[in-house]
Structure formats: structure tokens, C-alpha cells
Design a protein around this motif. Sequence first.
Motif, PDB file in Angstrom:
ATOM      1  N   ARG A 112      51.380  53.844  46.343  1.00 17.05           N
ATOM      2  CA  ARG A 112      53.015  54.704  45.729  1.00 17.05           C
ATOM      3  C   ARG A 112      53.101  55.334  44.045  1.00 17.05           C
ATOM      4  O   ARG A 112      53.656  55.784  43.907  1.00 17.05           O
ATOM      5  N   TYR A 113      51.715  54.293  43.257  1.00 18.39           N
ATOM      6  CA  TYR A 113      51.138  55.094  42.306  1.00 18.39           C
ATOM      7  C   TYR A 113      50.477  56.387  43.132  1.00 18.39           C
ATOM      8  O   TYR A 113      50.836  57.412  42.235  1.00 18.39           O
ATOM      9  N   GLU A 114      50.290  56.644  43.870  1.00 18.64           N
ATOM     10  CA  GLU A 114      48.972  58.093  44.240  1.00 18.64           C
ATOM     11  C   GLU A 114      50.155  58.997  44.753  1.00 18.64           C
ATOM     12  O   GLU A 114      49.394  60.269  44.836  1.00 18.64           O
ATOM     13  N   THR A 115      51.499  58.337  45.704  1.00 26.60           N
ATOM     14  CA  THR A 115      52.494  58.966  45.444  1.00 26.60           C
ATOM     15  C   THR A 115      53.528  59.799  44.984  1.00 26.60           C
ATOM     16  O   THR A 115      53.971  60.266  45.444  1.00 26.60           O
ATOM     17  N   GLY A 116      53.726  58.901  43.772  1.00 26.93           N
ATOM     18  CA  GLY A 116      54.395  59.310  42.695  1.00 26.93           C
ATOM     19  C   GLY A 116      55.819  59.028  43.260  1.00 26.93           C
ATOM     20  O   GLY A 116      56.477  58.853  42.576  1.00 26.93           O
ATOM     21  N   LYS A 117      55.600  57.946  43.921  1.00 25.59           N
ATOM     22  CA  LYS A 117      56.899  56.894  44.325  1.00 25.59           C
ATOM     23  C   LYS A 117      56.868  55.440  43.051  1.00 25.59           C
ATOM     24  O   LYS A 117      57.904  55.597  43.228  1.00 25.59           O
ATOM     25  N   ALA A 118      55.778  55.437  42.588  1.00 23.92           N
ATOM     26  CA  ALA A 118      55.998  54.448  41.164  1.00 23.92           C
ATOM     27  C   ALA A 118      55.748  55.129  40.004  1.00 23.92           C
ATOM     28  O   ALA A 118      54.362  55.930  39.838  1.00 23.92           O
ATOM     29  N   GLN A 119      56.021  54.840  38.941  1.00 25.90           N
ATOM     30  CA  GLN A 119      55.254  55.229  37.530  1.00 25.90           C
ATOM     31  C   GLN A 119      54.541  53.695  37.510  1.00 25.90           C
ATOM     32  O   GLN A 119      54.904  52.457  36.946  1.00 25.90           O
ATOM     33  N   PRO A 120      52.636  53.791  37.473  1.00 32.08           N
ATOM     34  CA  PRO A 120      52.212  52.190  37.113  1.00 32.08           C
ATOM     35  C   PRO A 120      52.316  52.287  35.429  1.00 32.08           C
ATOM     36  O   PRO A 120      52.115  53.618  34.389  1.00 32.08           O
ATOM     37  N   VAL A 121      52.063  50.945  35.284  1.00 28.70           N
ATOM     38  CA  VAL A 121      52.580  50.651  33.468  1.00 28.70           C
ATOM     39  C   VAL A 121      51.331  51.391  32.723  1.00 28.70           C
ATOM     40  O   VAL A 121      50.487  52.144  33.469  1.00 28.70           O
ATOM     41  N   ALA A 122      51.546  51.542  31.697  1.00 28.89           N
ATOM     42  CA  ALA A 122      50.297  51.962  30.918  1.00 28.89           C
ATOM     43  C   ALA A 122      49.068  50.857  30.921  1.00 28.89           C
ATOM     44  O   ALA A 122      47.973  51.667  30.956  1.00 28.89           O
ATOM     45  N   ALA A 123      49.127  50.203  30.911  1.00 22.11           N
ATOM     46  CA  ALA A 123      48.178  49.067  31.359  1.00 22.11           C
ATOM     47  C   ALA A 123      47.457  49.721  32.554  1.00 22.11           C
ATOM     48  O   ALA A 123      45.547  49.520  31.986  1.00 22.11           O
ATOM     49  N   VAL A 124      47.245  49.468  33.793  1.00 22.17           N
ATOM     50  CA  VAL A 124      46.479  50.253  34.998  1.00 22.17           C
ATOM     51  C   VAL A 124      46.441  51.394  34.570  1.00 22.17           C
ATOM     52  O   VAL A 124      45.316  51.351  34.688  1.00 22.17           O
ATOM     53  N   PHE A 125      47.022  52.452  33.992  1.00 20.45           N
ATOM     54  CA  PHE A 125      46.503  53.859  33.260  1.00 20.45           C
ATOM     55  C   PHE A 125      45.352  53.595  32.882  1.00 20.45           C
ATOM     56  O   PHE A 125      44.154  54.392  33.114  1.00 20.45           O
ATOM     57  N   ASN A 126      45.726  52.823  31.878  1.00 18.36           N
ATOM     58  CA  ASN A 126      44.283  52.250  30.706  1.00 18.36           C
ATOM     59  C   ASN A 126      42.848  51.783  31.331  1.00 18.36           C
ATOM     60  O   ASN A 126      41.706  52.207  31.414  1.00 18.36           O
ATOM     61  N   LEU A 127      43.365  50.691  32.425  1.00 19.66           N
ATOM     62  CA  LEU A 127      42.099  50.123  33.020  1.00 19.66           C
ATOM     63  C   LEU A 127      41.551  51.048  33.333  1.00 19.66           C
ATOM     64  O   LEU A 127      40.230  50.618  33.908  1.00 19.66           O
ATOM     65  N   PHE A 128      41.871  52.539  34.328  1.00 18.41           N
ATOM     66  CA  PHE A 128      41.301  52.724  35.472  1.00 18.41           C
ATOM     67  C   PHE A 128      40.419  53.751  34.540  1.00 18.41           C
ATOM     68  O   PHE A 128      39.355  54.691  35.203  1.00 18.41           O
ATOM     69  N   ARG A 129      41.400  54.229  33.916  1.00 24.65           N
ATOM     70  CA  ARG A 129      40.440  55.345  32.753  1.00 24.65           C
ATOM     71  C   ARG A 129      39.573  54.547  31.577  1.00 24.65           C
ATOM     72  O   ARG A 129      38.584  55.148  31.530  1.00 24.65           O
ATOM     73  N   LEU A 130      39.709  53.612  31.593  1.00 23.72           N
ATOM     74  CA  LEU A 130      37.697  52.197  30.983  1.00 23.72           C
ATOM     75  C   LEU A 130      37.059  52.508  32.277  1.00 23.72           C
ATOM     76  O   LEU A 130      35.470  52.486  31.740  1.00 23.72           O
ATOM     77  N   LEU A 131      37.104  52.085  33.526  1.00 29.68           N
ATOM     78  CA  LEU A 131      36.212  51.282  34.795  1.00 29.68           C
ATOM     79  C   LEU A 131      36.147  53.382  34.805  1.00 29.68           C
ATOM     80  O   LEU A 131      34.954  53.529  35.678  1.00 29.68           O
ATOM     81  N   ASP A 132      36.908  54.155  34.549  1.00 29.64           N
ATOM     82  CA  ASP A 132      36.214  55.823  35.287  1.00 29.64           C
ATOM     83  C   ASP A 132      34.729  55.835  34.272  1.00 29.64           C
ATOM     84  O   ASP A 132      33.878  56.308  34.779  1.00 29.64           O
ATOM     85  N   ARG A 133      35.291  55.930  32.810  1.00 28.91           N
ATOM     86  CA  ARG A 133      34.217  55.844  31.636  1.00 28.91           C
ATOM     87  C   ARG A 133      32.875  54.385  31.674  1.00 28.91           C
ATOM     88  O   ARG A 133      32.182  54.933  31.644  1.00 28.91           O
ATOM     89  N   HIS A 134      32.856  53.765  32.542  1.00 26.47           N
ATOM     90  CA  HIS A 134      32.331  52.056  31.929  1.00 26.47           C
ATOM     91  C   HIS A 134      32.812  52.050  33.828  1.00 26.47           C
ATOM     92  O   HIS A 134      32.835  50.495  33.513  1.00 26.47           O
ATOM     93  N   PRO A 135      31.956  52.192  34.523  1.00 24.86           N
ATOM     94  CA  PRO A 135      32.425  51.310  36.497  1.00 24.86           C
ATOM     95  C   PRO A 135      31.032  50.759  36.266  1.00 24.86           C
ATOM     96  O   PRO A 135      31.442  49.449  37.220  1.00 24.86           O
ATOM     97  N   ASP A 136      30.443  50.435  35.937  1.00 27.39           N
ATOM     98  CA  ASP A 136      29.694  49.066  35.620  1.00 27.39           C
ATOM     99  C   ASP A 136      30.504  47.557  34.710  1.00 27.39           C
ATOM    100  O   ASP A 136      29.827  46.999  35.511  1.00 27.39           O
ATOM    101  N   LEU A 137      31.318  47.703  34.275  1.00 31.57           N
ATOM    102  CA  LEU A 137      32.393  46.909  34.177  1.00 31.57           C
ATOM    103  C   LEU A 137      33.342  46.267  35.364  1.00 31.57           C
ATOM    104  O   LEU A 137      33.959  45.667  35.494  1.00 31.57           O
ATOM    105  N   LEU A 138      33.014  47.038  36.846  1.00 34.55           N
ATOM    106  CA  LEU A 138      33.823  46.972  38.023  1.00 34.55           C
ATOM    107  C   LEU A 138      33.831  45.192  38.710  1.00 34.55           C
ATOM    108  O   LEU A 138      34.176  44.827  38.955  1.00 34.55           O
ATOM    109  N   GLY A 139      32.138  44.935  38.569  1.00 33.38           N
ATOM    110  CA  GLY A 139      32.055  43.564  38.471  1.00 33.38           C
ATOM    111  C   GLY A 139      32.573  42.176  37.660  1.00 33.38           C
ATOM    112  O   GLY A 139      33.147  41.481  38.728  1.00 33.38           O
TER     113      GLY A 139
END
Length: 159
Positions: A112-139
Amino acid sequence: MTTAHDYPTLAPGQCPACGAVGSLVAFAGSLPLASGNRTIEVPQLVGERCERCEETFLDDTSHARYLAAADELVHQARLDAGAELRRVRRKLRLSQHEAAAIAGGGPNAFSRYETGKAQPVAAVFNLFRLLDRHPDLLGEILEAAASFQPRVKSPLRGT
Ligand SMILES: [Zn+2]
């Protein structure tokens, strides 16, 4: 923004926002709209503007066009956010269900987020932004998500 007919008790030429009498002048021009990283100008709007408080009152047609442009802008900003989440999710090699297991919101949340049907809360967006910069944290985050039990399952009502 307000339409003048929301205030039927006003004297002719009285500003509905600040109450000043004789302060309204004809307005014709564009007005800005902003959402997310996008800013647009809605052109060719018509109405009145108060010279004292600078509030603009659009006529019904212009008001409807302005609201429609605002809806479209919000939709575009959602699509931008969804495209960004998809880019990061793919970079991390996660399925939509795996991403939703981290972010919460149910198994179909990411779709739903990726197709624009729902708006993710800021925490979701910020988490994935953080993982984008630090993918080593994924595990570490996958481990935390697997052990997170937000609901208590109990046979007793009201537990
Ligand atoms: Zn005014």
C-alpha cells in the motif's frame, strides 16, 4: 482559505478573516501549494484579497481547482515516498512482506505504501532512510522484529 459565503452575516466588502470593512480588493493570480519536497503554483485563480490581513478568498470555481490541486499534490508526494521506500527495500533485498514485518502495519502495508494507497507514518520512512545509509544494521533489526510480540494472546476476555 475560506469562501465568502461561509459568512452570510458580513457587510458587503467586509473581510471574513479579520473583520476589516472595505479592505477587500479583487484578486487574480497564482497561489503556492507545498507538500513533501514538492511546491507548485496554482495559476489563474480569481477571488478577493484583504489588504489588511492579506487573506485570500477564492471564488467557488477557483477554490475547487485549488483543492483539487492540493489533493493531486498530496497524491504525488505519497508516490514519491512510496518510490523511495521501494528503492530502499529492493536495495536491502527484502520482500514486501519482510519489509512489513519490520515496519508493522500488517503484511500488505508495504504494498500500500509503495503504490501510494497509504501514507507510512514518519517512523517507517525514517527507519528505511536509516537502513539506506546503514544497511549493515538490517540483521539486527530483523532479529528485533522477530522477537517483538505486541499482542498478548489469552483465552480470557479483556486481558
Ligand atoms: Zn482581512
